[in-house]
Design a protein around this motif. Structure first.
Motif, PDB file in Angstrom:
ATOM      1  N   GLN A 181       0.713  -1.314   0.007  1.00 26.71           N
ATOM      2  CA  GLN A 181       0.043  -0.086  -0.116  1.00 26.71           C
ATOM      3  C   GLN A 181       0.889   1.267   0.061  1.00 26.71           C
ATOM      4  O   GLN A 181       0.747   2.109  -0.933  1.00 26.71           O
ATOM      5  CB  GLN A 181      -0.944   0.068   1.235  1.00 26.71           C
ATOM      6  N   ILE A 225      -6.521   3.116  12.456  1.00 23.93           N
ATOM      7  CA  ILE A 225      -7.345   3.453  11.468  1.00 23.93           C
ATOM      8  C   ILE A 225      -8.485   4.436  11.953  1.00 23.93           C
ATOM      9  O   ILE A 225      -9.246   4.012  12.758  1.00 23.93           O
ATOM     10  CB  ILE A 225      -8.135   2.086  10.814  1.00 23.93           C
ATOM     11  N   HIS A 285      -8.344   8.759   3.744  1.00 23.08           N
ATOM     12  CA  HIS A 285      -8.308   7.429   3.102  1.00 23.08           C
ATOM     13  C   HIS A 285      -8.506   8.017   1.546  1.00 23.08           C
ATOM     14  O   HIS A 285      -8.209   7.220   0.875  1.00 23.08           O
ATOM     15  CB  HIS A 285      -9.192   6.647   3.948  1.00 23.08           C
ATOM     16  N   ARG A 322     -11.500   2.522   3.205  1.00 21.03           N
ATOM     17  CA  ARG A 322     -10.428   1.862   4.202  1.00 21.03           C
ATOM     18  C   ARG A 322     -10.893   1.613   5.567  1.00 21.03           C
ATOM     19  O   ARG A 322     -10.919   0.705   6.217  1.00 21.03           O
ATOM     20  CB  ARG A 322      -9.054   2.657   3.981  1.00 21.03           C
ATOM     21  N   GLN A 340     -13.669  -1.082   5.826  1.00 22.68           N
ATOM     22  CA  GLN A 340     -13.242  -2.331   5.580  1.00 22.68           C
ATOM     23  C   GLN A 340     -12.225  -2.913   6.356  1.00 22.68           C
ATOM     24  O   GLN A 340     -12.128  -4.244   6.766  1.00 22.68           O
ATOM     25  CB  GLN A 340     -12.330  -2.081   4.008  1.00 22.68           C
ATOM     26  N   THR A 341     -11.492  -1.879   7.151  1.00 24.59           N
ATOM     27  CA  THR A 341     -10.567  -2.374   8.104  1.00 24.59           C
ATOM     28  C   THR A 341     -10.865  -2.718   9.554  1.00 24.59           C
ATOM     29  O   THR A 341     -10.440  -3.188  10.172  1.00 24.59           O
ATOM     30  CB  THR A 341      -9.187  -1.489   8.346  1.00 24.59           C
ATOM     31  N   LEU A 367     -10.501  -5.990  11.281  1.00 26.12           N
ATOM     32  CA  LEU A 367      -9.129  -6.155  11.801  1.00 26.12           C
ATOM     33  C   LEU A 367      -8.860  -5.743  13.086  1.00 26.12           C
ATOM     34  O   LEU A 367      -7.948  -5.965  13.752  1.00 26.12           O
ATOM     35  CB  LEU A 367      -8.168  -6.046  10.561  1.00 26.12           C
ATOM     36  N   ALA A 405     -13.177   1.553  13.592  1.00 26.22           N
ATOM     37  CA  ALA A 405     -12.189   2.592  13.306  1.00 26.22           C
ATOM     38  C   ALA A 405     -12.693   3.514  14.486  1.00 26.22           C
ATOM     39  O   ALA A 405     -13.540   3.773  15.200  1.00 26.22           O
ATOM     40  CB  ALA A 405     -12.671   3.532  11.946  1.00 26.22           C
ATOM     41  N   ARG A 434      -4.982  -2.687  17.815  1.00 25.68           N
ATOM     42  CA  ARG A 434      -4.233  -3.126  16.381  1.00 25.68           C
ATOM     43  C   ARG A 434      -2.874  -2.970  16.485  1.00 25.68           C
ATOM     44  O   ARG A 434      -2.288  -2.045  16.886  1.00 25.68           O
ATOM     45  CB  ARG A 434      -4.764  -2.333  15.265  1.00 25.68           C
TER      46      ARG A 434
END
Ligand code: NAP
Length: 260
Positions: free
Chosen positions: A165, A201, A207, A215, A218-219, A222, A228, A260
């Protein structure tokens, strides 16, 4: 003294990139804590002026100041304006930053790398240099030289690497973390604390500027906290590092990543 008793701050804080995203949230929170705020912008004057208008409407003090932080002459001019228009500089938030579209390292052009490091790294050095000159207790005279606090804005990318990225962005933020540790030790005996936040994030326009407007959404799966973060959540950590509540903290990187 408790945090509440220490709540109203004096002097001014410069927030680079203070008109949008994490910078805007930080500018507003700094003003609420009592600092006069210099809201720096590079391109979006309207956003910076809107933050200034909100601060003034709430009874605070703020000015919008233009400077591309990658341009040393513009940084000098910005600080000269602060000297004339605001109380002594008590804090600097090196927040201005950019990403770029996803690319592998073997596709990165010199122009891309130049921009990435000029804004994200050199800009922080230029602004910190001017802030240290005004804050250091080793000099005398003027309205400054009473110490201060610098907060740099890193990224979780510094530890994750940004593979596939933006390894360039991650490396620039890695540089910011080394800069934070080194400068903190260099000026600790001069009344200046230097720390960084490492956001994960966070929901901002950055983004979309890198071609991935989704982003944050979508993140989110995780992230251990499963979402976020907000610009306001990062601002809380920045303001803690700026004020005396963190008086024994320097050279630290504070994670605001949802685990994270
Ligand atoms: P953003 O919403 O895109 O805002 C970026 C800000 O930086 C804008 O105010 C912009 O000014 C300013 N800026 C860009 N180039 C500049 C330059 N050359 N000189 C002066 N100002 C400049 O981004 P953000 O998400 O709030 O990011 C703020 C910081 O947090 C950055 O350092 C970023 O790397 C870091 N960060 C963000 C995230 C995230 O997920 N959002 C995560 C980790 C770290 P204009 O308004 O004038 O364009």
């Amino acid at each position: 003294m408790t945090t509440n008793e220490a709540a109203m701050q004096t002097g001014s804080v410069l927030v680079t990139g203070g008109g949008r995203g994490i910078g805007a949230a930080t500018s507003l929170l700094c003003a609420a804590r009592g600092w006069a705020v210099a809201v720096n912008y590079a391109n979006d004057a309207a956003a910076a002026e809107a933050v200034v208008a909100t601060i003034r409407a709430r009874g605070g003090r703020a000015i919008a100041v233009h400077a591309d932080v990658a341009d040393d002459a513009q940084v000098n001019a910005m600080f000269a304006r602060l000297d004339g228009e605001l109380p002594r500089l008590a804090g600097l938030v090196n927040n201005a930053g950019v990403i770029d579209h996803a690319a592998r390292v073997d596709a990165m052009t010199p122009a891309r790398l130049q921009r990435m490091f000029a804004i994200n790294v050199f800009g922080s050095f230029f602004c910190a240099r001017e802030a240290v000159r005004r804050m250091t207790t080793k000099a005398t005279g003027g309205d400054g030289h009473r110490g201060g606090a610098i907060v740099n804005v890193s990224s979780a990318a510094a530890k994750l690497g940004g593979s596939g990225q933006y390894v360039d962005y991650a490396a620039a933020k890695g540089a910011i973390e080394s800069f934070t540790i080194g400068l903190a030790r260099e000026v600790a005996a001069e009344g200046i604390r230097v720390n960084a936040v490492r956001p994960g994030i966070i929901e901002t326009d950055i983004h979309a500027s890198g071609g991935a407007p989704d982003r944050a959404r979508q993140t989110a799966p995780l992230v251990p906290l499963q979402r976020a973060g907000s610009a306001e959540e990062v601002a809380e950590a920045i303001v803690w590092l700026l004020c005396d509540a963190s008086s024994y903290t320097t050279g630290s990187i504070v994670e605001v990543t949802g685990g994270r």
